[in-house]
Design a protein around this motif. Structure first.
Motif, PDB file in Angstrom:
ATOM      1  N   LYS A 164      -7.333 -15.283  53.069  1.00 31.34           N
ATOM      2  CA  LYS A 164      -7.803 -16.289  54.272  1.00 31.34           C
ATOM      3  C   LYS A 164      -8.267 -17.332  53.133  1.00 31.34           C
ATOM      4  CE  LYS A 164      -9.226 -16.760  58.089  1.00 31.34           C
ATOM      5  NZ  LYS A 164     -10.521 -16.689  59.432  1.00 31.34           N
ATOM      6  N   ASP A 165      -9.217 -17.527  52.280  1.00 33.82           N
ATOM      7  CA  ASP A 165     -10.073 -18.141  51.546  1.00 33.82           C
ATOM      8  C   ASP A 165      -9.111 -18.732  50.992  1.00 33.82           C
ATOM      9  OD1 ASP A 165     -12.584 -17.200  53.506  1.00 33.82           O
ATOM     10  OD2 ASP A 165     -12.990 -15.472  51.930  1.00 33.82           O
ATOM     11  N   MET A 177      -4.699 -25.105  52.106  1.00 33.81           N
ATOM     12  CA  MET A 177      -4.472 -25.577  53.187  1.00 33.81           C
ATOM     13  C   MET A 177      -4.691 -27.366  53.417  1.00 33.81           C
ATOM     14  SD  MET A 177      -7.630 -25.902  56.613  1.00 33.81           S
ATOM     15  CE  MET A 177      -6.996 -23.677  56.202  1.00 33.81           C
ATOM     16  N   LYS A 178      -4.191 -27.981  54.251  1.00 30.67           N
ATOM     17  CA  LYS A 178      -4.085 -28.968  54.019  1.00 30.67           C
ATOM     18  C   LYS A 178      -5.337 -29.902  53.895  1.00 30.67           C
ATOM     19  CE  LYS A 178      -2.089 -33.097  57.380  1.00 30.67           C
ATOM     20  NZ  LYS A 178      -1.279 -33.006  58.341  1.00 30.67           N
ATOM     21  N   ILE A 179      -5.429 -30.958  53.373  1.00 34.53           N
ATOM     22  CA  ILE A 179      -6.855 -31.782  53.599  1.00 34.53           C
ATOM     23  C   ILE A 179      -7.379 -32.013  54.142  1.00 34.53           C
ATOM     24  CG2 ILE A 179      -7.735 -33.903  52.273  1.00 34.53           C
ATOM     25  CD1 ILE A 179      -5.914 -32.393  50.329  1.00 34.53           C
ATOM     26  N   THR A 236     -12.067 -28.336  58.455  1.00 33.89           N
ATOM     27  CA  THR A 236     -12.642 -27.299  58.316  1.00 33.89           C
ATOM     28  C   THR A 236     -13.941 -26.456  58.164  1.00 33.89           C
ATOM     29  OG1 THR A 236     -10.887 -25.783  59.153  1.00 33.89           O
ATOM     30  CG2 THR A 236     -12.678 -24.181  57.998  1.00 33.89           C
ATOM     31  N   MET A 237     -14.151 -26.909  56.700  1.00 36.86           N
ATOM     32  CA  MET A 237     -15.309 -27.048  55.801  1.00 36.86           C
ATOM     33  C   MET A 237     -16.725 -28.215  56.496  1.00 36.86           C
ATOM     34  SD  MET A 237     -14.931 -24.247  53.706  1.00 36.86           S
ATOM     35  CE  MET A 237     -16.256 -24.931  52.682  1.00 36.86           C
ATOM     36  N   ALA A 238     -16.151 -29.574  56.767  1.00 34.08           N
ATOM     37  CA  ALA A 238     -17.481 -30.441  56.955  1.00 34.08           C
ATOM     38  C   ALA A 238     -17.687 -30.361  58.362  1.00 34.08           C
ATOM     39  CB  ALA A 238     -17.206 -31.256  56.913  1.00 34.08           C
ATOM     40  N   ILE A 239     -16.774 -29.485  58.990  1.00 35.62           N
ATOM     41  CA  ILE A 239     -17.544 -29.696  60.705  1.00 35.62           C
ATOM     42  C   ILE A 239     -19.240 -29.400  60.995  1.00 35.62           C
ATOM     43  CG2 ILE A 239     -17.312 -29.189  63.572  1.00 35.62           C
ATOM     44  CD1 ILE A 239     -14.688 -30.613  62.590  1.00 35.62           C
ATOM     45  N   PRO A 240     -18.645 -27.412  60.459  1.00 33.90           N
ATOM     46  CA  PRO A 240     -19.598 -26.749  60.840  1.00 33.90           C
ATOM     47  C   PRO A 240     -21.032 -27.697  60.082  1.00 33.90           C
ATOM     48  CG  PRO A 240     -17.871 -25.226  60.214  1.00 33.90           C
ATOM     49  CD  PRO A 240     -17.378 -26.673  59.635  1.00 33.90           C
ATOM     50  N   SER A 241     -20.977 -27.853  58.196  1.00 30.56           N
ATOM     51  CA  SER A 241     -21.627 -28.754  57.357  1.00 30.56           C
ATOM     52  C   SER A 241     -22.554 -29.541  58.740  1.00 30.56           C
ATOM     53  CB  SER A 241     -20.877 -28.985  56.516  1.00 30.56           C
ATOM     54  OG  SER A 241     -22.130 -29.946  55.228  1.00 30.56           O
ATOM     55  N   VAL A 242     -21.589 -31.191  59.098  1.00 35.91           N
ATOM     56  CA  VAL A 242     -21.812 -31.922  59.740  1.00 35.91           C
ATOM     57  C   VAL A 242     -22.871 -31.113  61.086  1.00 35.91           C
ATOM     58  CG1 VAL A 242     -21.548 -34.049  61.423  1.00 35.91           C
ATOM     59  CG2 VAL A 242     -19.736 -32.966  58.932  1.00 35.91           C
ATOM     60  N   GLY A 281     -20.541 -30.845  53.073  1.00 30.42           N
ATOM     61  CA  GLY A 281     -20.000 -29.533  53.674  1.00 30.42           C
ATOM     62  C   GLY A 281     -18.189 -29.399  52.325  1.00 30.42           C
ATOM     63  N   VAL A 282     -18.270 -30.591  51.790  1.00 27.51           N
ATOM     64  CA  VAL A 282     -16.656 -30.220  51.202  1.00 27.51           C
ATOM     65  C   VAL A 282     -17.496 -30.319  50.064  1.00 27.51           C
ATOM     66  CG1 VAL A 282     -15.395 -31.902  52.881  1.00 27.51           C
ATOM     67  CG2 VAL A 282     -16.512 -32.844  50.449  1.00 27.51           C
TER      68      VAL A 282
END
Length: 448
Positions: free
Chosen positions: A4-5, A12-14, A20-26, A296-297
């Motif tokens: 999965k990671d 995964m699509k850019i 996925t990575m940025a929203i939790p970071s934001v 996040g990215v």
């Protein structure tokens, strides 16, 4: 690293991977903004501009804490992300152990220095006879929280490096929610004023530290805080500190420039000092939105560089820059329209509001483009070009900003000095684009 990671990081699509990575970071960054706003907001509800000014004067101390937290956290995240891409689990555990014990050691040193030399430190920061007692109370209680403040912040970066953005966000929210709940209780309920804000901050970070301690011991399969993994060898110390150095220098020089700015503003009275403290916190919303997106990215960038997928690396960087600009423009417009109500949220003092509105307009000018700088710096760190990112940090918060503050003060007084940060930001964004282009050219030449 599980399938999965690998899918998230490498296939995964850019747009989906970035989201996925940025929203939790934001969200974590916005939580940090709320967390930083809370002290100033609730102290402002006392209606006392002197207490607000005192918190503003002590802000460089918290920024210094974040300098080391960012160095260990951002550097550790970069090294751990590359190790994750290369499936080197031992190195990941060495990273988490190093950032844990290095953070605690630095925090203890900070506590000792602040408690032992409080009076000369606050004098340098610009405290006067009207604000000294309030500033002293705040610094006393924030000093013993230093180890927890530094470690909880650095741990959140490293947790995110293995794709656990949700867990990193939870840790940040625990500290923030605790701080927001405790602030009114301690500041107004127990009548502790500015000192109560510091107690709330320390307790919030202790709770966040407990959560990250649980995560490293019970939850993570890649990280460890066992002493047997602690080492400064094998490139751990140099790798983490060099990768995280640009962000650390950025924060340290931000602290220095804040001290210089406070020293300049205090000559115009305590109201401008109180106003700039509010503006710093309010403008963080615009800045941290974009910083959270860029940070996040970073694991995506580090993973794809470590795995050798340069094309995906470039696509992630380009897509994220566009997102930063869009978010920056929208956030800046929102703040411009509601500039007076935003300042008025913090304090109902007409003199402070008058200065605050003028300052907020000046600081917002670089809002639409500042995310480009953060992205370019993260890209440089991810490909091992930490020196160039360090150079940008030095220029933005030191070699450019500090002289500009004195020059603009001499030319335009208070009305001139407030534009120093925006002017510096635009110069730094331009230079970052030039340096990153050279960095890409260099990497392409090496690859061929």
């Amino acid at each position: 690293m599980n399938t999965k990671d690998h899918e998230l990081m490498g296939r995964m699509k850019i747009s989906k991977a970035v989201a996925t990575m940025a929203i939790p970071s934001v969200i974590s960054s916005l939580v940090t903004v709320v967390y930083n706003m809370a002290d100033t907001f609730f102290v402002g509800q006392t209606g006392d501009p002197l207490q607000v000014a005192a918190v503003s004067l002590t802000n460089p101390i918290f920024i210094l804490f974040m300098a080391f937290a960012n160095m260990f956290g951002m550097g550790g995240s970069a090294v751990a992300s590359i190790a994750l891409g290369g499936q080197d689990q031992k190195r990941m555990r060495q990273v988490s152990a190093f950032i844990t014990y290095a953070s605690l050691a630095v925090g203890i040193l900070f506590a000792g220095a602040l408690l032992g030399f409080m009076q000369p430190i606050l004098t340098v920061f610009g405290a006067n006879k009207e604000t000294y007692a309030f500033a002293k109370g705040y610094v006393f209680h924030i000093s013993y929280g230093a180890p927890f403040i530094i470690w909880s912040a650095s741990a959140s970066f490293v947790v995110r490096a293995e794709g656990a953005s949700r867990e990193a966000m939870i840790g940040s929210m625990i500290g923030t929610i605790a701080n927001i709940v405790l602030d009114p209780v301690l500041i107004s309920g127990f009548h502790l004023g500015a000192a109560g804000a510091a107690v709330a901050t320390t307790l919030g970070n202790i709770l966040a530290s407990i959560y990250y301690l649980w995560y490293f011991i019970k939850k993570s399969s890649n990280f460890s805080i066992s002493l047997k993994y602690f080492t400064c060898r094998d490139g751990i110390f140099s790798g983490i500190c060099s990768c995280g150095l640009p962000t650390a220098i950025f924060s340290t020089l931000m602290s220095v420039s804040t001290i210089v700015l406070n020293q300049i503003l205090v000559a115009y009275g305590n109201a401008p000092v109180a106003a700039i403290g509010i503006v710093f916190k309010a403008n963080m919303f615009i800045t941290f939105l974009q910083m959270g997106l860029a940070n996040g990215v970073q694991p995506l960038l580090g993973y794809n560089f470590g795995s050798g997928d340069r094309e995906r690396f470039q696509k992630i960087a380009a897509y994220t820059r566009k997102c930063c600009v869009i978010i920056g423009v929208l956030a800046t417009l929102l703040f411009f329209v509601f500039r007076r109500p935003i300042i008025g949220l913090f304090i109902q003092d007409e003199e402070v509001i008058y200065y605050g509105v003028k300052m907020l307009i000046a600081y917002m000018l670089s809002g639409p483009v500042i995310g480009i700088l953060f992205m370019n710096m993260n890209c440089m760190q991810s490909v091992g070009k930490a020196f160039w990112a360090t150079l940008l940090s030095v220029l933005r918060q030191g070699l450019l900003l500090i002289p500009l503050l004195f020059i603009l003060n001499a030319l335009g007084g208070l009305n001139g000095v407030i534009y120093g940060q925006a002017l510096t930001d635009y110069i730094a964004v331009f230079l970052s684009a030039v340096l990153w282009r050279k960095c890409k050219t260099y990497n392409s030449a090496r690859k061929s």
